[in-house]
Write an enzyme that holds these catalytic residues in place. Sequence first.
Site, PDB file in Angstrom:
ATOM      1  N   THR A 193       0.848  -1.187   0.000  1.00  0.00           N
ATOM      2  CA  THR A 193       0.000   0.000   0.000  1.00  0.00           C
ATOM      3  C   THR A 193       0.886   1.239   0.000  1.00  0.00           C
ATOM      4  O   THR A 193       2.054   1.178   0.372  1.00  0.00           O
ATOM      5  CB  THR A 193      -0.900   0.077   1.253  1.00  0.00           C
ATOM      6  N   ASP A 194       0.325   2.358  -0.388  1.00  0.00           N
ATOM      7  CA  ASP A 194       0.935   3.645  -0.094  1.00  0.00           C
ATOM      8  C   ASP A 194       0.678   3.930   1.389  1.00  0.00           C
ATOM      9  O   ASP A 194       0.001   3.163   2.086  1.00  0.00           O
ATOM     10  CB  ASP A 194       0.329   4.734  -0.984  1.00  0.00           C
ATOM     11  N   ALA A 195       1.224   5.025   1.903  1.00  0.00           N
ATOM     12  CA  ALA A 195       1.109   5.345   3.326  1.00  0.00           C
ATOM     13  C   ALA A 195      -0.358   5.395   3.758  1.00  0.00           C
ATOM     14  O   ALA A 195      -1.201   5.986   3.084  1.00  0.00           O
ATOM     15  CB  ALA A 195       1.793   6.671   3.618  1.00  0.00           C
TER      16      ALA A 195
END
Length: 591
Positions: free
Chosen positions: A283-285
């Site tokens: 995932t991204d942040a």
Amino acid sequence: MVNMKEKPFYLTEEDCKWVEDTIAGMTVDEKIGQLFFNMGASREEAYLKMTVKDYHIGGIRYNPGTAEEVYEQNRILQENSKIPLIIACNTENGGDGACVDGTMIGSQTKIGATGNTEYAYQLGYMANKEAAAIGCNLSFAPVSDIMYQWENPVIGLRTYGNDPKQVAAMTKAYMEGAHANPGFCCAAKHFPGDGLDFRDQHVANSVNTMSCEEWDATFGMVYQNLIDNGLDAIMAGHIMQPAYARYFNPELTDDEMMPATLSPELIQGLLRKKLGFNGLVLTDASHMVGLTCRMKRSDVLPAAIASGVDMFLFFNEMEEDFASMKQGYLDGRITEERLDEALHRILALKAHMGLHKKAKQELMPPKEQVTEVIGCESHVAMQKEISEKAITLVKYKDKDVLPITPERYKRIMIVYVKGLSAPGLASLFGKGKTTPAEQLRDKLKEKGFDAFIYESPLDDMVKKMESGEKVDINLYFAEKTPIKEFRERQDLIITLVDIAGGFQPVARPAFGMTKGGGEIPWYVFELPVLVISTQYPFVLADIPQARTYINTYDGKPSTLDALIEKLMTGEAAFQGKDPIGAFCGLFDTQI
């Protein structure tokens, strides 16, 4: 099932046995811990040991630090982790994405302006050679987004351009350069593709609005090219792609539409099935609103893994998030099959890096490499070479302005224009440093010019008020300098715009009060004016009247040296080609 013998892992029978044996010997807590990337909040030894012993993290992306600090942090982590760690960095532009004293080679847009894939290769190689020297093994790069919307607040200089073919060629070259460092891997981002939306998924939903056919010919082509050539990992963005989500699930309602990080249609359908990606997905942040606005955080964690993502970035509060992820497994939202698949990909990537074949004390490179590699002469020389090739004369209407020489333009006024945005990390880290305007002034003086920096009447007024002097504020609005007097004060004006090119909600020049001299270049027909942007490449949208406009893509000293050399040589010295559409598709920027 994950085919660990195929692309991108290429594991041997012995490697596969290590993966299988390791998974078989793990507790439930150890399995759950492997799903997490931690954002290191501290480099204290006790904290680092706690993260690997109590939470069994699979990877880490840490806070900025010097090469020495990061090396020591990584040594402690690897020597105390039961299973070797993936240690990631943001080396999009150079080794400075791995440590603060690393070499900034050049932004992706700057590389794009050269039109030369060899520079993209060298960026990937040199940036990650520095990262590897301090114990990193994965780059959250290349950024594989395409700049279609000049108002996009996220991408800025983090793209190789608006031509999908160039983006495909340069992202591949970057990856090949990174792979030239043994065991080093890449996570391309931000799938399914940013650069169309004017919104920022840090603070709002973001949508890739292309049709399936349009996506295939652009972002799909870029990702397919990377996947076919051995891309190790992909970072899913908090970006919706309605066309393909509905292609794989025609019954999907608007309310059910999710960003890629939570979308089985986009991860298991588009990425796995259509593009054939067998590697790791992250995932991204997870603090970005493009994700958190979709459901409760306690549901977001297991939902991301259930959708097909393999690793989750990052903890909010470790105990709470760990419990939420574990609960998602215990109640069946994360199935045994899905957890097993994620673990196989996580460990297969670690085996692909060769981490499983090394003793704990061998996971870090020799410490002497830190001083040998970080900031070495060849990397600094590459930064300078790229500047010489990249600086772009975007607009040049008054063909007789260049070259500039002390004989033609002895007195140069530099108008320094900064960004209108909330104070961020860039401003905090920049305190006490010499500004690009100050550097440019000093460098021009060395060449024989009488260069000076314009002081805004607003600044003058504030200084007087702070000193206790009585000020008639109305004068600062009403008083105007005669045009004749203004023209007699200087021979040429450089409007130097210094706005960060990405990671900010607003990217606009912040103009102050003018009092007849001012920051807004109303005087383009009164005196020769050069508008130069050191970062944000779309300044023409706000200063369309500029007759001569130049993008340098950064304000590093070597870049300013190359800029002055070109200004003093003339139009023919500029070799860079605009890769992002700096005229912004606006009629008046071109007149």
